[in-house]
Design a protein around this motif. Structure first.
Motif, PDB file in Angstrom:
ATOM      1  N   ILE A 118       0.851  -1.190   0.000  1.00  0.00           N
ATOM      2  CA  ILE A 118       0.000   0.000   0.000  1.00  0.00           C
ATOM      3  C   ILE A 118       0.885   1.236   0.000  1.00  0.00           C
ATOM      4  O   ILE A 118       1.810   1.336   0.810  1.00  0.00           O
ATOM      5  CB  ILE A 118      -0.915  -0.028   1.247  1.00  0.00           C
ATOM      6  CG1 ILE A 118      -1.789  -1.279   1.183  1.00  0.00           C
ATOM      7  CG2 ILE A 118      -1.775   1.220   1.324  1.00  0.00           C
ATOM      8  CD1 ILE A 118      -2.567  -1.559   2.432  1.00  0.00           C
ATOM      9  N   ASP A 119       0.573   2.172  -0.893  1.00  0.00           N
ATOM     10  CA  ASP A 119       1.428   3.354  -1.000  1.00  0.00           C
ATOM     11  C   ASP A 119       1.057   4.398   0.055  1.00  0.00           C
ATOM     12  O   ASP A 119       0.179   4.186   0.881  1.00  0.00           O
ATOM     13  CB  ASP A 119       1.379   3.926  -2.432  1.00  0.00           C
ATOM     14  CG  ASP A 119       0.024   4.523  -2.769  1.00  0.00           C
ATOM     15  OD1 ASP A 119      -0.194   4.848  -3.946  1.00  0.00           O
ATOM     16  OD2 ASP A 119      -0.823   4.660  -1.863  1.00  0.00           O
ATOM     17  N   THR A 120       1.735   5.540  -0.007  1.00  0.00           N
ATOM     18  CA  THR A 120       1.570   6.553   1.037  1.00  0.00           C
ATOM     19  C   THR A 120       0.178   7.176   1.055  1.00  0.00           C
ATOM     20  O   THR A 120      -0.233   7.775   2.044  1.00  0.00           O
ATOM     21  CB  THR A 120       2.611   7.668   0.871  1.00  0.00           C
ATOM     22  OG1 THR A 120       2.574   8.088  -0.497  1.00  0.00           O
ATOM     23  CG2 THR A 120       4.013   7.174   1.185  1.00  0.00           C
ATOM     24  N   ASN A 121      -0.570   7.021  -0.055  1.00  0.00           N
ATOM     25  CA  ASN A 121      -1.931   7.567  -0.082  1.00  0.00           C
ATOM     26  C   ASN A 121      -2.971   6.562   0.388  1.00  0.00           C
ATOM     27  O   ASN A 121      -4.158   6.867   0.390  1.00  0.00           O
ATOM     28  CB  ASN A 121      -2.299   7.995  -1.511  1.00  0.00           C
ATOM     29  CG  ASN A 121      -1.382   9.081  -2.028  1.00  0.00           C
ATOM     30  OD1 ASN A 121      -0.980   9.968  -1.271  1.00  0.00           O
ATOM     31  ND2 ASN A 121      -1.024   9.016  -3.298  1.00  0.00           N
ATOM     32  N   GLY A 122      -2.535   5.370   0.733  1.00  0.00           N
ATOM     33  CA  GLY A 122      -3.479   4.360   1.199  1.00  0.00           C
ATOM     34  C   GLY A 122      -4.068   3.514   0.081  1.00  0.00           C
ATOM     35  O   GLY A 122      -5.048   2.801   0.289  1.00  0.00           O
ATOM     36  N   THR A 123      -3.463   3.588  -1.116  1.00  0.00           N
ATOM     37  CA  THR A 123      -3.972   2.786  -2.235  1.00  0.00           C
ATOM     38  C   THR A 123      -3.146   1.510  -2.346  1.00  0.00           C
ATOM     39  O   THR A 123      -1.911   1.562  -2.337  1.00  0.00           O
ATOM     40  CB  THR A 123      -3.819   3.564  -3.565  1.00  0.00           C
ATOM     41  OG1 THR A 123      -4.275   4.899  -3.353  1.00  0.00           O
ATOM     42  CG2 THR A 123      -4.634   2.925  -4.664  1.00  0.00           C
ATOM     43  N   ALA A 124      -3.844   0.377  -2.478  1.00  0.00           N
ATOM     44  CA  ALA A 124      -3.142  -0.899  -2.655  1.00  0.00           C
ATOM     45  C   ALA A 124      -2.649  -0.967  -4.094  1.00  0.00           C
ATOM     46  O   ALA A 124      -3.441  -0.899  -5.039  1.00  0.00           O
ATOM     47  CB  ALA A 124      -4.081  -2.053  -2.351  1.00  0.00           C
ATOM     48  N   VAL A 125      -1.330  -1.072  -4.263  1.00  0.00           N
ATOM     49  CA  VAL A 125      -0.782  -1.063  -5.621  1.00  0.00           C
ATOM     50  C   VAL A 125      -0.338  -2.439  -6.106  1.00  0.00           C
ATOM     51  O   VAL A 125      -0.231  -2.678  -7.298  1.00  0.00           O
ATOM     52  CB  VAL A 125       0.377  -0.041  -5.758  1.00  0.00           C
ATOM     53  CG1 VAL A 125      -0.129   1.359  -5.587  1.00  0.00           C
ATOM     54  CG2 VAL A 125       1.488  -0.325  -4.781  1.00  0.00           C
TER      55      VAL A 125
END
Lengths: 147, 79
Positions: A118-125
């Motif tokens: 999960i990136d710094t914006n809270g999106t699972a990549v």
């Protein structure tokens, strides 16, 4: 005297090895916002999970705590199983206990273990199903790309 | 003459009951995170490793394919 010093010693050592285990109701991804998160779903009965633990400990040590966190969710139905596992292989990252699997249902996990990057914006990549040591370097590269 | 419509209703009701009861099976199967009991060594299909090796070889000879045995082979996504 010996017993006393042994007692004091055990009180000092034990907390150092105790894993931070919390209930799933306390889990909130927003508290990790601004950090890259390696979210891993595991259980004590899953062999690859046992193998991934030392590596996850290394991960947490390798990258700075203010930029990266390993967060895991345990899906053991019995708390005893989870505690026994953690006594053998302690973790230096947070473990949230979800015995009813409510969180796993939300994510519709395809297998065990499953991990999400999960990136710094809270999106699972990224999603990884299963674990093997040969996959580890690739995952580390993915983490470094997000940091 | 009056029994015919009643019979029709009866069979319709029976058919409806059959359909409704089968809907209860729509959530069959075990989720990947619910396989804790299946992972126990006691739950393995064969007790002896040598027996399992023989069985797998015979299967391979007959079917010209292999695999699918055991807990991990059954597919827990653990690879």
């Amino acid at each position: 005297m010996r017993l006393f010093s042994a007692l004091i010693l055990s009180l000092i050592i034990f907390p150092a090895f105790a894993t931070d285990v919390r209930d799933i109701s306390e889990f909130n991804l927003k508290q990790y916002q601004g950090k890259v998160v390696y979210l891993d779903f595991w259980a004590s009965w899953c062999k690859p999970c046992q193998k991934s633990f030392p590596w996850m400990n290394q991960l947490q040590d390798k990258y700075p705590n203010d930029k990266f966190s390993v967060v895991t969710i345990n899906l053991d139905t019995k708390t005893g199983d989870m505690n026994e596992f953690l006594e053998h292989i302690p973790a230096n990252f947070a473990v949230y206990h979800d015995p009813k699997g409510s969180f796993a249902e939300k994510f519709k996990l395809p297998g065990m273990p499953t991990s999400y990057l999960i990136d710094t914006n809270g999106t699972a990549v990224k999603r990884h199903v299963g674990f093997s040591k040969s996959k580890a370097p690739k995952i580390e590269l993915e983490i470094e790309a997000l940091l | 003459m009056k029994t015919r419509p009643l019979l029709g209703h009866f069979y319709r009701g029976l058919a409806l009951l059959a359909v409704i009861s089968s809907l209860g099976c729509s959530s069959m199967g075990v989720q990947p995170w619910e396989r804790d009991i299946l992972a126990n060594p006691e739950m393995e299909m064969t007790a002896d490793a040598l027996d399992l090796a023989f069985d797998e070889h015979i299967y391979f000879s007959k079917e010209a394919s292999s695999g699918g045995q055991g807990f991990a082979g059954g597919g827990c996504g653990c690879n």
